[in-house]
Motif scaffolding. Structure first.
Motif, PDB file in Angstrom:
ATOM      1  N   MET A   1       0.847  -1.195   0.000  1.00 16.70           N
ATOM      2  CA  MET A   1       0.000   0.000   0.000  1.00 16.70           C
ATOM      3  C   MET A   1       0.881   1.243   0.000  1.00 16.70           C
ATOM      4  O   MET A   1       1.860   1.303   0.729  1.00 16.70           O
ATOM      5  N   ARG A   2       0.494   2.201  -0.824  1.00 13.80           N
ATOM      6  CA  ARG A   2       1.249   3.446  -0.935  1.00 13.80           C
ATOM      7  C   ARG A   2       0.324   4.621  -0.638  1.00 13.80           C
ATOM      8  O   ARG A   2      -0.786   4.685  -1.168  1.00 13.80           O
ATOM      9  N   GLY A   3       0.784   5.534   0.205  1.00 10.12           N
ATOM     10  CA  GLY A   3      -0.063   6.672   0.528  1.00 10.12           C
ATOM     11  C   GLY A   3       0.736   7.879   0.961  1.00 10.12           C
ATOM     12  O   GLY A   3       1.950   7.811   1.186  1.00 10.12           O
ATOM     13  N   PHE A   4       0.024   9.006   1.070  1.00  3.30           N
ATOM     14  CA  PHE A   4       0.645  10.261   1.461  1.00  3.30           C
ATOM     15  C   PHE A   4      -0.209  10.953   2.524  1.00  3.30           C
ATOM     16  O   PHE A   4      -1.428  10.814   2.540  1.00  3.30           O
ATOM     17  N   TYR A   5       0.476  11.696   3.363  1.00  2.00           N
ATOM     18  CA  TYR A   5      -0.182  12.505   4.395  1.00  2.00           C
ATOM     19  C   TYR A   5      -0.170  13.955   3.941  1.00  2.00           C
ATOM     20  O   TYR A   5       0.873  14.474   3.517  1.00  2.00           O
ATOM     21  N   ILE A   6      -1.316  14.621   4.009  1.00  2.42           N
ATOM     22  CA  ILE A   6      -1.365  16.059   3.779  1.00  2.42           C
ATOM     23  C   ILE A   6      -2.183  16.706   4.899  1.00  2.42           C
ATOM     24  O   ILE A   6      -3.026  16.066   5.519  1.00  2.42           O
ATOM     25  N   VAL A   7      -1.904  17.976   5.136  1.00  5.25           N
ATOM     26  CA  VAL A   7      -2.572  18.706   6.216  1.00  5.25           C
ATOM     27  C   VAL A   7      -3.878  19.301   5.701  1.00  5.25           C
ATOM     28  O   VAL A   7      -3.895  20.033   4.704  1.00  5.25           O
ATOM     29  N   GLY A   8      -4.974  18.991   6.373  1.00  4.53           N
ATOM     30  CA  GLY A   8      -6.281  19.487   5.982  1.00  4.53           C
ATOM     31  C   GLY A   8      -6.369  20.999   6.030  1.00  4.53           C
ATOM     32  O   GLY A   8      -5.978  21.619   7.019  1.00  4.53           O
ATOM     33  N   GLY A   9      -6.873  21.591   4.947  1.00  7.82           N
ATOM     34  CA  GLY A   9      -7.078  23.035   4.918  1.00  7.82           C
ATOM     35  C   GLY A   9      -5.830  23.864   4.755  1.00  7.82           C
ATOM     36  O   GLY A   9      -5.888  25.093   4.886  1.00  7.82           O
ATOM     37  N   TYR A  10      -4.686  23.228   4.445  1.00 11.45           N
ATOM     38  CA  TYR A  10      -3.420  23.954   4.344  1.00 11.45           C
ATOM     39  C   TYR A  10      -2.950  23.988   2.906  1.00 11.45           C
ATOM     40  O   TYR A  10      -3.044  22.970   2.207  1.00 11.45           O
ATOM     41  N   PRO A  11      -2.406  25.100   2.426  1.00  8.99           N
ATOM     42  CA  PRO A  11      -2.323  26.416   3.075  1.00  8.99           C
ATOM     43  C   PRO A  11      -3.650  27.167   3.059  1.00  8.99           C
ATOM     44  O   PRO A  11      -3.828  28.151   3.759  1.00  8.99           O
ATOM     45  N   ASP A  12      -4.572  26.681   2.227  1.00 12.01           N
ATOM     46  CA  ASP A  12      -5.941  27.181   2.219  1.00 12.01           C
ATOM     47  C   ASP A  12      -6.814  26.057   1.683  1.00 12.01           C
ATOM     48  O   ASP A  12      -6.320  25.008   1.242  1.00 12.01           O
ATOM     49  N   ARG A  13      -8.093  26.250   1.702  1.00 13.65           N
ATOM     50  CA  ARG A  13      -8.994  25.155   1.350  1.00 13.65           C
ATOM     51  C   ARG A  13      -8.848  24.727  -0.111  1.00 13.65           C
ATOM     52  O   ARG A  13      -8.840  23.531  -0.419  1.00 13.65           O
ATOM     53  N   GLU A  14      -8.729  25.674  -1.023  1.00  9.10           N
ATOM     54  CA  GLU A  14      -8.648  25.333  -2.442  1.00  9.10           C
ATOM     55  C   GLU A  14      -7.374  24.555  -2.766  1.00  9.10           C
ATOM     56  O   GLU A  14      -7.400  23.587  -3.531  1.00  9.10           O
ATOM     57  N   GLN A  15      -6.264  24.974  -2.186  1.00 12.21           N
ATOM     58  CA  GLN A  15      -5.005  24.266  -2.444  1.00 12.21           C
ATOM     59  C   GLN A  15      -5.046  22.861  -1.840  1.00 12.21           C
ATOM     60  O   GLN A  15      -4.555  21.906  -2.446  1.00 12.21           O
ATOM     61  N   PHE A  16      -5.613  22.748  -0.665  1.00 11.52           N
ATOM     62  CA  PHE A  16      -5.779  21.431  -0.042  1.00 11.52           C
ATOM     63  C   PHE A  16      -6.589  20.509  -0.947  1.00 11.52           C
ATOM     64  O   PHE A  16      -6.218  19.353  -1.182  1.00 11.52           O
ATOM     65  N   LYS A  17      -7.686  20.999  -1.485  1.00 13.93           N
ATOM     66  CA  LYS A  17      -8.538  20.182  -2.349  1.00 13.93           C
ATOM     67  C   LYS A  17      -7.785  19.727  -3.602  1.00 13.93           C
ATOM     68  O   LYS A  17      -7.920  18.582  -4.045  1.00 13.93           O
ATOM     69  N   LYS A  18      -6.990  20.603  -4.169  1.00 15.29           N
ATOM     70  CA  LYS A  18      -6.210  20.241  -5.355  1.00 15.29           C
ATOM     71  C   LYS A  18      -5.226  19.125  -5.038  1.00 15.29           C
ATOM     72  O   LYS A  18      -5.094  18.159  -5.803  1.00 15.29           O
TER      73      LYS A  18
END
Length: 232
Positions: A1-18
């Protein structure tokens, strides 16, 4: 299994969603979303700084999970997990958290909740599987405690310390024991930066998750995509 961790809402909501959708669209098996908390005790300076910035920007659970839900609708095969701290889920309400998000989350990672204390939350109504930790120094009885886990994988912490450490991870028979006991994939985290690190983790335990190096690039979408692409 391969995965990544990202911070929710960082640096803003739109960038997080992308970034969230980029991981899903690239075909990785899971994504780990950090729900920011004001005292991130397991996280090194890079992730802690991102978390504090998100907290100062007023990020909230509902917005993060709404974006995760939208991502799951587009990419239903990817497993979505969250990493946060016990007080976040306890404050939201264990049963409410499960009722609101149990349909989109495969598991929750709670680094300040030892495996032997998982019942403290499940007894209060948390029905989303808690992903258990195993380390190179786990006691036999602690590993035995993970055998009935309903989580999608076991998280193997390969170093003693916080995320983003320069230490090289250690793998011993503790990961193998956990895999045999649970018949679940074992994912190695902490200390993985390069393609070579990831390959070693895949060979040793069958999975990896990368956090710090991904979060470093979360503000620059082009660099973010370029980085994760090498792990496909």
């Amino acid at each position: 299994m391969r995965g990544f961790y990202i911070v929710g809402g960082y640096p803003d909501r739109e960038q997080f969603k992308k970034c969230l959708n980029a991981v899903a669209a690239a075909g990785f098996e899971f994504i780990e979303v950090g729900i920011p908390f004001s005292e991130p005790v397991a996280d090194g300076p890079v992730i802690a700084s991102a978390i504090h910035e998100a907290v100062m920007n007023g990020v909230d659970i509902e917005a993060i999970m709404s974006d995760v839900r939208e991502m799951k609708q587009k990419s239903p095969s990817i497993k979505a997990t969250v990493m946060t701290y016990a007080n976040i889920i306890h404050g939201y309400g264990e049963k409410k958290f499960s009722d609101d998000f149990g349909d989109i989350l495969s598991g929750v990672i709670i680094p300040d909740l030892p495996t032997r204390m998982h019942s403290w939350m499940t007894d209060k109504g948390l029905s989303i599987p808690i992903i258990p930790f195993v380390t190179p120094v786990s006691r036999d009885e602690d590993i035995e405690a993970v055998k009935d886990t309903k989580a999608p994988f076991v998280y193997y912490i390969s170093i003693m310390g916080v995320t983003g450490s320069d230490k090289k991870g250690a793998v011993n028979n503790k990961a193998d024991i956990a895999k045999k006991l649970t018949s679940k994939p074992v994912v190695t985290g902490f200390g993985i930066r390069t393609k070579e690190d990831a390959e070693r983790a895949l060979n040793a335990t069958g999975g990896f998750v990368i956090g710090t190096e991904v979060v470093k690039r979360q503000k620059d979408f082009s660099e973010f995509c370029k980085y994760i692409e090498q792990f496909r």
